[in-house]
Design a protein around this motif. Structure first.
Motif, PDB file in Angstrom:
ATOM      1  N   SER A  59      -2.818  -5.937  -6.516  1.00  0.00           N
ATOM      2  CA  SER A  59      -1.758  -4.983  -6.152  1.00  0.00           C
ATOM      3  C   SER A  59      -2.295  -3.750  -5.454  1.00  0.00           C
ATOM      4  N   SER A  60      -3.479  -3.848  -4.849  1.00  0.00           N
ATOM      5  CA  SER A  60      -4.080  -2.658  -4.267  1.00  0.00           C
ATOM      6  C   SER A  60      -4.797  -2.979  -2.963  1.00  0.00           C
ATOM      7  N   VAL A  83      -0.178   0.853  -3.153  1.00  0.00           N
ATOM      8  CA  VAL A  83       1.032   1.153  -2.382  1.00  0.00           C
ATOM      9  C   VAL A  83       2.218   0.341  -2.866  1.00  0.00           C
ATOM     10  N   ASP A  84       2.021  -0.486  -3.898  1.00  0.00           N
ATOM     11  CA  ASP A  84       3.058  -1.405  -4.364  1.00  0.00           C
ATOM     12  C   ASP A  84       3.187  -1.282  -5.874  1.00  0.00           C
ATOM     13  N   ILE A  89       0.792  -7.215  -3.918  1.00  0.00           N
ATOM     14  CA  ILE A  89       1.238  -6.940  -2.563  1.00  0.00           C
ATOM     15  C   ILE A  89       1.057  -8.202  -1.732  1.00  0.00           C
ATOM     16  N   ASP A  90       1.651  -8.227  -0.548  1.00  0.00           N
ATOM     17  CA  ASP A  90       1.537  -9.396   0.317  1.00  0.00           C
ATOM     18  C   ASP A  90       0.139  -9.419   0.919  1.00  0.00           C
ATOM     19  N   ASN A 112       5.207  -5.680  -0.933  1.00  0.00           N
ATOM     20  CA  ASN A 112       6.448  -6.196  -1.508  1.00  0.00           C
ATOM     21  C   ASN A 112       7.421  -5.069  -1.808  1.00  0.00           C
ATOM     22  N   ALA A 113       8.707  -5.363  -1.578  1.00  0.00           N
ATOM     23  CA  ALA A 113       9.750  -4.363  -1.806  1.00  0.00           C
ATOM     24  C   ALA A 113      10.550  -4.642  -3.073  1.00  0.00           C
ATOM     25  N   ASN A 114      10.338  -5.790  -3.690  1.00  0.00           N
ATOM     26  CA  ASN A 114      11.057  -6.097  -4.934  1.00  0.00           C
ATOM     27  C   ASN A 114      10.221  -7.060  -5.775  1.00  0.00           C
TER      28      ASN A 114
END
Length: 509
Positions: A59-60, A83-84, A89-90, A112-114
């Protein structure tokens, strides 16, 4: 039998010609430095010759510094940027592009936004050179904008005032403007976003006069063929009507083509465009246009455009990097697969052209060379070639990443020696050179003394560590030359006086 004999000749030719261009074994581990295990990363070179790399992990975003010799800077360590707020994160596009501007590093990508990972945010962040977030930018160092399900960020340029322009895509291409504080500039386009229509842009560039050049491809609705496409826009986003046909240049073709990259030459008022083409066999060609109005430079190749160069032994070819060297040779780099059989891994493909666009066969009978992308035991493909750094001593470093069925994904920095490049063809043995540049390191001015030509005038070009022309002009020997607009770092100055060319290195403090 003749077929196998032909293949044997190809193999012998490949391995013998490859010797003229080789890995620098003193860099990293035998020429390679593995940065991480991920699908995509990016790197920038600092003025002191070190590298900052960024890649995703869980996630970083992880930040590392690599020394000039390819070793990890242990004192810098690994900096972690989140940032997520979700678990991952993608990773495929979390770090799409990095730029260095006024002692800060700006990164774009998507996250990712959700929690279901079905929607994405474009993010732009700014960090300090020590790897910490610049909390004066955006919200605690970064800004996120909704992109929807298929959104992605592709490229970024930064102007002299620190405003960032980001090229992105979500059911259509667009350009976003963020001010120097990382906040979307609602005065640009439609609430900060400028729609680019059906144009499929690959690269974005900001000219010295503030205008924007975008290159890529656009579908010809009559033929259903994607054609190489260039457009130039003014600082407010409107088309530059004085360029091409109302701001647009289309290179007609009977096969799918696209502009994949380009090089500016301000001293000659030209732009060199790199094209890829495909009609079963992939090919590459170059064209050259005027910066002023987009007209083809008729003195380059045949009316401003070379033929399509294709190779029956390299049917799957994609060229993405181009660099005009100080000796005017043109270096292009990409990847190739299916070289002899359909099962070969994607490898690095290197060509060099003469200044007129003709293939330079002086280093290879084939006009090109193929290289393993990583040590053979890893079998990693060169799927994505992000960067090419041409160093002042003539060598160069590639930043790329790719996958392996056995070893997964990896990203690398790889250094090659400069024999193939010919960068030093114009260089002069310092003990024999009539030129002396002083002081060195330089402040805002320097003086070049010429033992043979007194106070003669000369034309000059100054190149940065990436091989980009950053300043051109004319001056006189034994007279101060002003470079106060240049940032701190290493440079090469190329001079020409009375037909005599010389090159010198200097450092700007």
């Amino acid at each position: 039998m003749k077929k196998y004999y032909f293949l044997l000749l190809l193999a012998v030719s490949y391995f013998t010609t490859a010797q003229t261009f080789s890995l620098d074994s003193s860099f990293g581990e035998s020429g390679y430095k593995k940065i991480n295990s991920t699908t995509l990363s990016d790197a920038i070179m600092l003025p002191d010759g070190q590298f900052i790399t960024a890649y995703s992990s869980s996630s970083s975003i992880n930040i590392k510094k690599i020394n000039q010799n390819g070793t990890v800077d242990a004192a810098f360590g690994t900096k972690i940027i989140n940032v997520d707020s979700y678990s991952s994160i993608d990773e495929s596009e979390s770090v799409k592009k990095m730029v260095l501007h006024n002692g800060k590093i700006i990164i774009i990508g998507k996250a990712n936004a959700n929690p279901t990972y079905s929607l994405y945010n474009l993010f732009i962040l700014r960090m300090n050179l020590d790897g910490t977030l610049d909390t004066s930018f955006g919200t605690n160092g970064f800004t996120k904008i909704s992109l929807g399900q298929n959104g992605t960020a592709d490229d970024i340029v930064v102007d002299d005032n620190g405003n960032s322009y980001v090229l992105g895509y979500n059911m259509g291409s667009f350009m976003l403007k963020f001010n120097a504080n990382g906040i979307i500039d609602n005065s640009f386009g439609n609430s900060g976003s400028l729609a680019l229509g059906s144009f499929n842009p690959k690269k974005l560039y900001r000219q010295n006069d503030g205008k924007f050049l975008l290159v890529g491809s656009k579908k010809n609705t009559s033929t259903n063929i994607n054609e190489s496409y260039v457009e130039r826009r003014l600082t407010n986003g409107n088309y530059d009507s004085g360029f091409g046909n109302n701001g647009v240049i289309i290179v007609p073709s009977n096969m799918h083509t696209s502009v994949t990259n380009f090089e500016y030459d301000y001293s000659n008022n030209t732009i060199l465009l790199l094209h890829s083409a495909s009609d079963g066999y992939d090919s590459v060609f170059l064209s050259k246009i005027q910066i002023s109005d987009g007209a083809f430079v008729t003195g380059f190749s045949n009316g401003g455009r070379t033929p399509n160069y294709s190779f029956t032994d390299a049917p799957r070819l994609f060229i993405s990097q181009i660099k005009v060297l100080p000796n005017s040779k043109i270096l292009v780099i990409g990847n190739v697969s299916n070289f002899w059989t359909a099962n070969i891994n994607t490898q690095l493909f290197v060509m060099r052209f003469n200044a007129n666009g003709a293939i330079d066969y002086s280093t290879s009978n084939n006009g090109y060379q193929i290289f393993n992308t990583t040590p053979p035991s890893t079998s990693v493909r060169a799927d994505y070639i992000q960067r090419m750094f041409v160093l002042d001593e003539g060598s160069f470093i590639l930043s790329y990443s790719g996958g392996s069925a056995t070893y997964g994904y990896s990203s690398y920095l790889t250094k090659f020696t400069g024999a193939f490049l010919g960068v030093n063809d114009t260089a002069v043995d310092r003990s024999q050179s009539p030129l002396i540049l002083y002081p060195n390191p330089v402040g805002n001015t320097f003086t070049i003394q010429n033992k043979n030509k007194g106070n003669y005038s000369f034309e000059y070009r100054i190149l940065d560590v990436l091989g980009r022309i950053v300043q051109t002009g004319s001056s006189k020997f034994n007279t101060e030359t002003n470079i106060q607009e240049l940032q701190k770092g290493k440079y090469i100055i190329l001079t020409e006086a009375k037909g005599e060319k010389q090159s010198l290195k200097f450092i700007k403090n």
